[in-house]
Write a protein that holds these residues in place. Sequence first.
Motif, PDB file in Angstrom:
ATOM      1  N   ALA A  42       2.611   5.762  -7.302  1.00 49.11           N
ATOM      2  CA  ALA A  42       1.389   4.986  -7.491  1.00 49.11           C
ATOM      3  C   ALA A  42       0.436   5.707  -8.433  1.00 49.11           C
ATOM      4  O   ALA A  42      -0.215   5.070  -9.276  1.00 49.11           O
ATOM      5  CB  ALA A  42       0.699   4.730  -6.154  1.00 49.11           C
ATOM      6  N   ALA A  89      -4.485   8.565  -1.086  1.00 50.71           N
ATOM      7  CA  ALA A  89      -5.159   7.363  -1.575  1.00 50.71           C
ATOM      8  C   ALA A  89      -6.532   7.213  -0.927  1.00 50.71           C
ATOM      9  O   ALA A  89      -7.531   6.928  -1.602  1.00 50.71           O
ATOM     10  CB  ALA A  89      -4.291   6.131  -1.286  1.00 50.71           C
ATOM     11  N   ARG A  90      -6.595   7.426   0.372  1.00 50.32           N
ATOM     12  CA  ARG A  90      -7.874   7.322   1.089  1.00 50.32           C
ATOM     13  C   ARG A  90      -8.845   8.406   0.627  1.00 50.32           C
ATOM     14  O   ARG A  90     -10.035   8.137   0.390  1.00 50.32           O
ATOM     15  CB  ARG A  90      -7.629   7.440   2.590  1.00 50.32           C
ATOM     16  CG  ARG A  90      -8.880   7.292   3.437  1.00 50.32           C
ATOM     17  CD  ARG A  90      -8.591   7.504   4.906  1.00 50.32           C
ATOM     18  NE  ARG A  90      -8.243   8.888   5.217  1.00 50.32           N
ATOM     19  CZ  ARG A  90      -7.031   9.290   5.606  1.00 50.32           C
ATOM     20  NH1 ARG A  90      -6.041   8.431   5.717  1.00 50.32           N
ATOM     21  NH2 ARG A  90      -6.800  10.575   5.870  1.00 50.32           N
ATOM     22  N   ILE A 105      -8.278   5.591  -4.198  1.00 51.01           N
ATOM     23  CA  ILE A 105      -7.433   4.856  -5.130  1.00 51.01           C
ATOM     24  C   ILE A 105      -6.425   4.009  -4.370  1.00 51.01           C
ATOM     25  O   ILE A 105      -6.218   4.181  -3.168  1.00 51.01           O
ATOM     26  CB  ILE A 105      -6.709   5.804  -6.103  1.00 51.01           C
ATOM     27  CG1 ILE A 105      -5.788   6.768  -5.358  1.00 51.01           C
ATOM     28  CG2 ILE A 105      -7.709   6.574  -6.942  1.00 51.01           C
ATOM     29  CD1 ILE A 105      -5.038   7.712  -6.272  1.00 51.01           C
ATOM     30  N   GLU A 106      -5.780   3.103  -5.087  1.00 51.15           N
ATOM     31  CA  GLU A 106      -4.834   2.172  -4.490  1.00 51.15           C
ATOM     32  C   GLU A 106      -3.478   2.828  -4.331  1.00 51.15           C
ATOM     33  O   GLU A 106      -2.949   3.431  -5.269  1.00 51.15           O
ATOM     34  CB  GLU A 106      -4.709   0.928  -5.380  1.00 51.15           C
ATOM     35  CG  GLU A 106      -3.719  -0.107  -4.898  1.00 51.15           C
ATOM     36  CD  GLU A 106      -4.066  -0.673  -3.527  1.00 51.15           C
ATOM     37  OE1 GLU A 106      -3.170  -0.728  -2.664  1.00 51.15           O
ATOM     38  OE2 GLU A 106      -5.242  -1.044  -3.340  1.00 51.15           O
ATOM     39  N   SER A 127      -0.573   1.206  -3.704  1.00 51.41           N
ATOM     40  CA  SER A 127       0.470   0.365  -4.325  1.00 51.41           C
ATOM     41  C   SER A 127       1.822   0.533  -3.649  1.00 51.41           C
ATOM     42  O   SER A 127       2.828   0.836  -4.278  1.00 51.41           O
ATOM     43  CB  SER A 127       0.595   0.693  -5.825  1.00 51.41           C
ATOM     44  OG  SER A 127      -0.632   0.532  -6.480  1.00 51.41           O
ATOM     45  N   ARG A 161       2.144  -0.078   7.031  1.00 55.17           N
ATOM     46  CA  ARG A 161       0.751   0.125   6.676  1.00 55.17           C
ATOM     47  C   ARG A 161      -0.053   0.423   7.934  1.00 55.17           C
ATOM     48  O   ARG A 161       0.311   0.037   8.989  1.00 55.17           O
ATOM     49  CB  ARG A 161       0.179  -1.091   5.967  1.00 55.17           C
ATOM     50  CG  ARG A 161       0.694  -1.223   4.536  1.00 55.17           C
ATOM     51  CD  ARG A 161       0.153  -2.491   3.881  1.00 55.17           C
ATOM     52  NE  ARG A 161       0.407  -2.516   2.467  1.00 55.17           N
ATOM     53  CZ  ARG A 161       1.545  -2.861   1.914  1.00 55.17           C
ATOM     54  NH1 ARG A 161       2.544  -3.200   2.656  1.00 55.17           N
ATOM     55  NH2 ARG A 161       1.693  -2.873   0.602  1.00 55.17           N
TER      56      ARG A 161
END
Length: 314
Positions: free
Chosen positions: A52, A299-300, A304-305, A307, A314
Amino acid sequence: MDSATTQKTVEQRIDDLLVGAIDPHVHSGPSIAARSVDHLELARDASAAGFAAIVTKDHDYSGVMTAALISRHHPELTTKIYSGIALNNVVGGLNPYAVEHTAAMGGKIVWLPTLAAENHFEWEKTSGWVHPASTQKIRPASAIPVLDANKAVRDDVKEILDVIARTDLTLASGHVHASETWIIFEEAKKRGVKRMIFTHPEDIVGASLEDVRGIAAMGAAVEHSLCMFLEGNKFQTCAPEDLRKHIDAAGIDSTILCSDLGQIGNIHPIEGIRRGIKLCMDLGYSDDDIRKMVSLNAARTLGIEASLPASASR
């Protein structure tokens, strides 16, 4: 199941976990020190593997301009490329202007001094490590203190913490000592910094497992450099079981795994993440837990994403 089938299944699991992975600490080039891969080559390799995002780190410059150029001129790349800034001598040390510029150009991480940290110089005395380019190409680093004589956070550090809070950057501890990280992170929280990373507590920074537990409890992510645990690379200083101790001390939800690779003569950063995933499997962690440590937690922490593939938990 025969051994060939078992191995294929493991390799497929690793391939699946690389999709959506994020390496938030990778030393691609160009750099004053020799690198095995440059930023564009790494972005291509990461895209081929399904990553990602990657966050490039150089000890001597902010890579945000390069990241912007790659993103603009290579829209075919599926991996997002970001960078940040390490507050060492070449960028002016504790320079709020440089931090503001990094934020304005889409940077993600501000590392406290690394090669210029006072603690780094103390570590060098017994580690045998020497910056591979400093005496040949640029003058040797000079120490940048982050605390004053009373062990309080310096005013110039506070100004940078305010910039980080205002621009929602992520603060990383770099190579300052773990005892300094406690003090700075506590001040950062008071000043509104929401995203913090404790950098490779397994080496250089003098951290104990109690430091890992306590700083994670403070709300920081704890980032481990896989190069320090993987056999077959020149930076291994820890045993695989040490990684388990660190992960268990912070908790899976507070743990980030990065490659910290890209140096000449070392394994490729993508291969480092691949081997790190296999190491975590061997240590008994589930695929869902590994995905947190190689993707979701970063990401957290970086905002950011991830992906992730549709099939991922999830």
